[in-house]
Write an enzyme that holds these catalytic residues in place. Structure first.
Site, PDB file in Angstrom:
ATOM      1  N   LYS A  76     -16.286  54.610  17.761  1.00 56.03           N
ATOM      2  CA  LYS A  76     -15.825  54.773  19.141  1.00 56.03           C
ATOM      3  C   LYS A  76     -14.329  55.084  19.157  1.00 56.03           C
ATOM      4  CE  LYS A  76     -16.073  52.251  23.584  1.00 56.03           C
ATOM      5  NZ  LYS A  76     -16.507  50.972  24.193  1.00 56.03           N
ATOM      6  N   SER A 171     -19.437  51.061  28.022  1.00 57.59           N
ATOM      7  CA  SER A 171     -18.610  52.239  27.820  1.00 57.59           C
ATOM      8  C   SER A 171     -18.813  52.932  26.470  1.00 57.59           C
ATOM      9  CB  SER A 171     -17.128  51.834  27.947  1.00 57.59           C
ATOM     10  OG  SER A 171     -16.786  50.881  26.941  1.00 57.59           O
ATOM     11  N   SER A 210     -20.457  46.505  26.873  1.00 59.29           N
ATOM     12  CA  SER A 210     -20.245  47.925  26.579  1.00 59.29           C
ATOM     13  C   SER A 210     -20.996  48.449  25.365  1.00 59.29           C
ATOM     14  CB  SER A 210     -18.747  48.205  26.392  1.00 59.29           C
ATOM     15  OG  SER A 210     -18.058  48.080  27.605  1.00 59.29           O
TER      16      SER A 210
END
Length: 541
Positions: A76, A171, A210
């Site tokens: 990420k 996210s 997330s």
């Protein structure tokens, strides 16, 4: 289940059934063919190929570094990566290249993993849809699955209607999409190679769900380890007291393998545990009769979809039919968790975002009127409305006249929420079973009708309390909905009992036999639909 575990792929690499370079090249090819998903922000092709070459040399000499040597990974884009741009999907950090690796990234590279690139996310991980970053939204691979499209045809929907593509959740949506689309449209000469590619996995972060939220929407396993088990050093902070590096994989065993590499004390992160961590090798659980599974009654909310509720009940019945004790429990302060989380989250966000002032690194405006004007213009240009809104809220809660009434009270409520979990586990419950999300993934056009704060409050209702309590939790895909979309359920464990949690999740995973996403037949159609789109990112390992 189709595919192989990471350890099995490691054995295959040692036996020469496939080489790290071949695996890397095929993954890079898939990245280019599936760029319409927009899962990647940066693809580190040269770095990955060089790492694959070094891995291949080690295998030829019989000096493998471990189970992850030669295995492609994605990270990420809020983890620092030395020499590779780290943006947090924000104009504020666009072009920023860190001089060091996050501890978790370094541990993976030390094991010989191949870094394919950095995945897309909501700006600074503030969101639950992976729709609010500057590089555009991430598209859920299940939008183009055979299972979903066949259901849409039956319901007289237009198969090629692009406006109905689905969100990934967030996210960590880029990482989830990358794992979900494992062999997406692969044109492989070897059937064995398809099996290797199914062992894709990625790093996410989890502050309020997330990792687990997009895992549920994308039909993969999403693990949030216990707070303090895995180092946060190099993870660009959102909420220091809740942030945890997350792991997204295609099976529970793989999550345990990766956790075994990442867990342990880090002198650069004072919150990590001091005790040595035992290897996370999961036993094969065959008898669940000694388990006690807790069902929190407060999680049966009016907003919970009937299908998710039905699957939750079926999962509880499955454990009960196999001899486990299933009991209703109470987490009485759950109703306060959303407000409590909002106060604490925005307060820490306001503090953490203060470092981005245009002086040391990141974006800096061209204004030279005054230092104050430069500060203001830099933050106005660098941050989105979502980020600025959270900063404003947090600063309001931290004002001298508001501090006691908001921040201190929220901390007290947080302790009550954590104590709820302690009381439940002290009563004899081994693991809690809950929904992960209120419903299956929704179309993007529906998702953006609500503002970011409202969406996050709704989508993370079952996941935020776990972060406030510092507990381990994992989302495991259970079944497909009537629309042909994945539905995940969440298991919550005692603090630092991650191995027990994953052992139970592995048993459940084996029982439900979640179906594999079917994407290959749609390659030509999807490419024609998206060939004219100008996306800044590409997707999938």
């Amino acid at each position: 289940m189709l595919g192989r575990t990471l350890r099995e792929v490691s054995v295959a690499l040692k036996q020469g059934q496939i080489t790290p370079t071949e695996l890397c090249q095929r993954c890079l090819s898939l990245i280019k063919k599936t760029k319409f998903l927009n899962a990647y922000i940066t693809v580190s092709e040269e770095v990955a190929l060089k790492q694959a070459e070094e891995s291949e040399k080690r295998y030829k000499k019989g000096h493998s570094l471990g189970d992850l040597d030669g295995i492609p990974i994605a990270v990420k884009d809020n983890f620092s990566t030395s020499g590779i741009e780290t943006t947090c999907a924000s104009n504020m950090l666009k072009g920023y290249v860190p001089p060091y690796n996050a501890t978790v990234v370094q541990k993976l590279l030390d094991q010989g993993a191949l870094l394919m690139g950095k995945t897309n996310l909501d700006e600074f991980a503030m969101g639950s849809g992976s729709t609010d970053g500057i590089f555009g939204p991430v598209k859920n691979p299940w939008s183009y699955s055979k299972q979903y499209r066949e259901k849409r045809k039956q319901n007289s929907h237009s198969e090629n209607e692009d406006s109905n593509w689905l969100i990934t959740g967030g996210s960590s949506g880029g990482s989830a999409a990358a794992v979900s689309a494992f062999t997406c449209f692969a044109n492989c000469e070897s059937s064995n190679l398809i099996l290797w590619l199914k062992r894709t996995w990625a790093l996410g972060s989890d502050t309020g769900g997330s990792t687990r939220n997009p895992a549920a929407h994308c039909g993969v396993v999403g693990l949030k380890p216990s707070y303090g088990l895995v180092s946060r050093h190099g993870l660009i902070p959102l909420v220091n007291s809740m942030d945890v590096p997350g792991i997204l994989t295609r099976c529970v065993d793989d999550a345990a393998t990766v956790l075994g590499v990442l867990a342990g004390h880090d002198p650069k992160d004072s919150t990590t545990i001091q005790d040595p961590v035992k290897p996370f090798t999961l036993p094969s659980l065959t008898d669940v009769s000694k388990l006690c599974i807790g069902i929190p009654k407060e999680y049966l909310t009016p907003e919970l979809s009937s299908e998710v509720q039905s699957l939750w009940s079926k999962a509880a019945n499955l454990f009960e039919s196999e001899g486990a004790k299933v009991t209703e429990v109470s987490l009485p302060h759950t109703s306060y968790s959303i407000v409590c989380y909002h106060v604490l989250c925005t307060s820490e966000v306001a503090s953490n975002m203060a470092r981005f002032d245009g002086l040391e690194y990141g974006h800096r405006c061209d204004s030279d009127v005054s230092t104050e004007a430069m500060y203001a213009a830099t933050r106005r240009e660098g941050f989105s409305d979502v980020v600025r809104g959270r900063i404003l809220s947090g600063n309001f809660f931290l004002l001298k006249e508001n501090y006691e009434n908001y921040f201190v009270k929220a901390q007290k409520v947080r302790r009550l929420i954590a104590n709820d979990f302690v009381n439940v586990f002290n009563s004899g419950v081994d693991v809690l079973l809950t929904p992960t999300t209120l419903s299956e993934a929704v179309p993007y056009t529906e998702f953006i009708k609500e503002d970011n704060r409202t969406r996050s409050a709704q989508d993370d209702i079952f996941t935020q309390a776990v972060n406030m309590a510092g507990l381990p939790a994992v989302s495991v895909p259970m079944a497909l909905s009537s629309q042909g979309l994945p539905v995940g359920l969440q298991f919550i464990g005692r603090a630092f009992c991650d191995q027990q949690l994953l052992t139970v999740a592995k048993w459940f995973e084996k029982q439900v036999q979640f179906p594999v996403i079917q994407l290959q037949e749609l390659m030509d159609d999807c490419l024609s639909v998206f060939e004219n789109e100008k996306l800044a990112s590409v997707s999938l390992k």
